[in-house]
Design a protein around this motif. Structure first.
Motif, mmCIF file in Angstrom:
data_model
loop_
_atom_site.group_PDB
_atom_site.id
_atom_site.type_symbol
_atom_site.label_atom_id
_atom_site.label_comp_id
_atom_site.label_asym_id
_atom_site.label_seq_id
_atom_site.Cartn_x
_atom_site.Cartn_y
_atom_site.Cartn_z
ATOM 1 N N LEU A 59 28.241 15.666 96.489
ATOM 2 C CA LEU A 59 27.816 14.955 95.291
ATOM 3 C C LEU A 59 28.674 13.728 95.107
ATOM 4 C CD1 LEU A 59 30.014 15.701 92.813
ATOM 5 C CD2 LEU A 59 28.847 17.867 93.001
ATOM 6 N N LEU A 60 28.205 12.832 94.281
ATOM 7 C CA LEU A 60 28.914 11.588 94.002
ATOM 8 C C LEU A 60 29.699 11.745 92.711
ATOM 9 C CD1 LEU A 60 29.226 8.671 95.027
ATOM 10 C CD2 LEU A 60 27.351 8.058 93.515
ATOM 11 N N ASP A 61 31.008 11.548 92.778
ATOM 12 C CA ASP A 61 31.859 11.603 91.590
ATOM 13 C C ASP A 61 31.637 10.313 90.811
ATOM 14 O OD1 ASP A 61 33.929 11.425 89.707
ATOM 15 O OD2 ASP A 61 35.360 12.434 91.005
ATOM 16 N N GLU A 62 31.065 10.426 89.618
ATOM 17 C CA GLU A 62 30.719 9.243 88.833
ATOM 18 C C GLU A 62 31.942 8.442 88.395
ATOM 19 O OE1 GLU A 62 28.138 10.242 85.619
ATOM 20 O OE2 GLU A 62 26.615 11.074 86.942
ATOM 21 N N GLU A 63 33.067 9.104 88.203
ATOM 22 C CA GLU A 63 34.269 8.388 87.741
ATOM 23 C C GLU A 63 34.882 7.541 88.850
ATOM 24 O OE1 GLU A 63 37.160 10.772 85.717
ATOM 25 O OE2 GLU A 63 35.635 11.774 84.505
ATOM 26 N N THR A 64 34.887 8.059 90.078
ATOM 27 C CA THR A 64 35.548 7.348 91.176
ATOM 28 C C THR A 64 34.576 6.669 92.127
ATOM 29 O OG1 THR A 64 35.545 9.274 92.645
ATOM 30 C CG2 THR A 64 37.432 9.031 91.130
ATOM 31 N N GLY A 65 33.304 7.088 92.121
ATOM 32 C CA GLY A 65 32.333 6.540 93.062
ATOM 33 C C GLY A 65 32.456 7.133 94.456
ATOM 34 N N LYS A 66 33.287 8.151 94.611
ATOM 35 C CA LYS A 66 33.513 8.755 95.930
ATOM 36 C C LYS A 66 32.613 9.969 96.143
ATOM 37 C CE LYS A 66 38.217 7.181 96.378
ATOM 38 N NZ LYS A 66 39.580 7.496 96.720
ATOM 39 N N MET A 67 32.258 10.190 97.422
ATOM 40 C CA MET A 67 31.475 11.347 97.804
ATOM 41 C C MET A 67 32.394 12.565 97.857
ATOM 42 S SD MET A 67 28.413 12.328 98.573
ATOM 43 C CE MET A 67 27.600 10.798 98.971
ATOM 44 N N VAL A 68 31.982 13.646 97.205
ATOM 45 C CA VAL A 68 32.749 14.890 97.182
ATOM 46 C C VAL A 68 31.974 15.928 97.995
ATOM 47 C CG1 VAL A 68 33.668 16.726 95.713
ATOM 48 C CG2 VAL A 68 33.654 14.363 94.892
ATOM 49 N N HIS A 69 32.638 16.545 98.968
ATOM 50 C CA HIS A 69 32.011 17.584 99.780
ATOM 51 C C HIS A 69 32.369 18.941 99.179
ATOM 52 C CE1 HIS A 69 30.641 14.831 102.901
ATOM 53 N NE2 HIS A 69 31.746 14.152 102.617
ATOM 54 N N ILE A 70 31.345 19.720 98.844
ATOM 55 C CA ILE A 70 31.527 21.020 98.211
ATOM 56 C C ILE A 70 31.766 22.060 99.308
ATOM 57 C CG2 ILE A 70 30.506 22.726 96.661
ATOM 58 C CD1 ILE A 70 30.891 19.964 95.352
ATOM 59 N N LYS A 71 32.878 22.769 99.219
ATOM 60 C CA LYS A 71 33.243 23.720 100.260
ATOM 61 C C LYS A 71 32.790 25.146 99.960
ATOM 62 C CE LYS A 71 37.126 20.916 101.564
ATOM 63 N NZ LYS A 71 38.457 20.573 101.215
ATOM 64 N N SER A 72 32.501 25.435 98.702
ATOM 65 C CA SER A 72 32.097 26.798 98.346
ATOM 66 C C SER A 72 30.719 26.775 97.695
ATOM 67 C CB SER A 72 33.138 27.441 97.431
ATOM 68 O OG SER A 72 33.332 26.668 96.283
ATOM 69 N N ASP A 73 30.236 27.935 97.310
ATOM 70 C CA ASP A 73 28.881 28.055 96.781
ATOM 71 C C ASP A 73 28.674 27.238 95.511
ATOM 72 O OD1 ASP A 73 30.724 30.178 95.824
ATOM 73 O OD2 ASP A 73 29.055 30.720 94.532
ATOM 74 N N CYS A 74 27.567 26.508 95.508
ATOM 75 C CA CYS A 74 27.184 25.684 94.367
ATOM 76 C C CYS A 74 25.662 25.585 94.411
ATOM 77 C CB CYS A 74 27.838 24.310 94.473
ATOM 78 S SG CYS A 74 27.564 23.257 93.044
ATOM 79 N N ILE A 75 25.015 26.092 93.376
ATOM 80 C CA ILE A 75 23.573 26.261 93.368
ATOM 81 C C ILE A 75 22.933 25.475 92.224
ATOM 82 C CG2 ILE A 75 21.718 28.004 93.164
ATOM 83 C CD1 ILE A 75 23.476 28.477 95.622
ATOM 84 N N ILE A 76 21.736 24.919 92.478
ATOM 85 C CA ILE A 76 20.915 24.295 91.440
ATOM 86 C C ILE A 76 19.661 25.156 91.297
ATOM 87 C CG2 ILE A 76 19.472 22.321 90.845
ATOM 88 C CD1 ILE A 76 21.407 20.528 92.259
ATOM 89 N N LEU A 77 19.230 25.393 90.060
ATOM 90 C CA LEU A 77 18.065 26.224 89.778
ATOM 91 C C LEU A 77 16.904 25.380 89.242
ATOM 92 C CD1 LEU A 77 19.935 29.154 88.005
ATOM 93 C CD2 LEU A 77 19.217 29.030 90.406
ATOM 94 N N GLU A 78 15.691 25.704 89.671
ATOM 95 C CA GLU A 78 14.499 24.978 89.222
ATOM 96 C C GLU A 78 14.290 25.150 87.721
ATOM 97 O OE1 GLU A 78 11.042 26.217 91.394
ATOM 98 O OE2 GLU A 78 11.890 25.607 93.312
#
Length: 141
Positions: A89-108
């Motif tokens: 995801l993109l960190d809005e404060e820094t503008g940097k791409m953050v790679h998620i190393k553990s489980d992170c889910i989005i639900l419909e």
């Protein structure tokens, strides 16, 4: 509550100055549990109750760095489908791409409605840990 945190001594604060709906967990930072359900897009899940989720949080309402937000409480106990797994995801404060190393889910259909966030109009998807969800086995016809 925000004023009480700034002006009152700790022993006079109601619920230590937390804001409603009071979701600070009991655990120390770095001691929050995880679960691996292997969720994939399309899987049906039940979001656990607020009380079940709070047991997995540290005192700052985080589980392994991911916060459980007030906006997520209204979805507790509901059923939803996994939309996707978040891997970056993109960190809005820094503008940097953050790679998620553990489980992170989005639900419909599970989005922020800004009930506690001063009417933010963005309607973003909150992130969920697998330990906050239960996979529902789908019955085939």
């Amino acid at each position: 509550q925000q004023i009480s945190r700034r002006r009152l001594p700790k022993f006079l604060r109601f619920r230590d100055g937390q804001t409603y709906p009071f979701i600070a967990g009991p655990l120390d930072k770095g001691q929050t549990p995880s679960a691996k359900l292997g969720l994939q897009p399309g899987d049906l899940v039940r979001i656990k109750s607020k009380d079940e989720i709070v047991k997995t949080l540290d005192r700052t309402s985080h589980n392994r760095g991911l916060s459980f937000d007030k906006e997520q409480v209204k979805y507790c106990g509901r059923t939803a489908r996994v939309r996707s797994r978040v891997q970056k995801l993109l960190d809005e404060e820094t503008g940097k791409m953050v790679h998620i190393k553990s489980d992170c889910i989005i639900l419909e259909g599970v989005t922020c409605t800004s009930d506690y966030s001063r009417l933010c109009p963005r309607g973003i998807y909150p992130y969920w840990r697998e330990i906050w969800l239960e996979k529902i086995s789908q019955v085939s016809d």
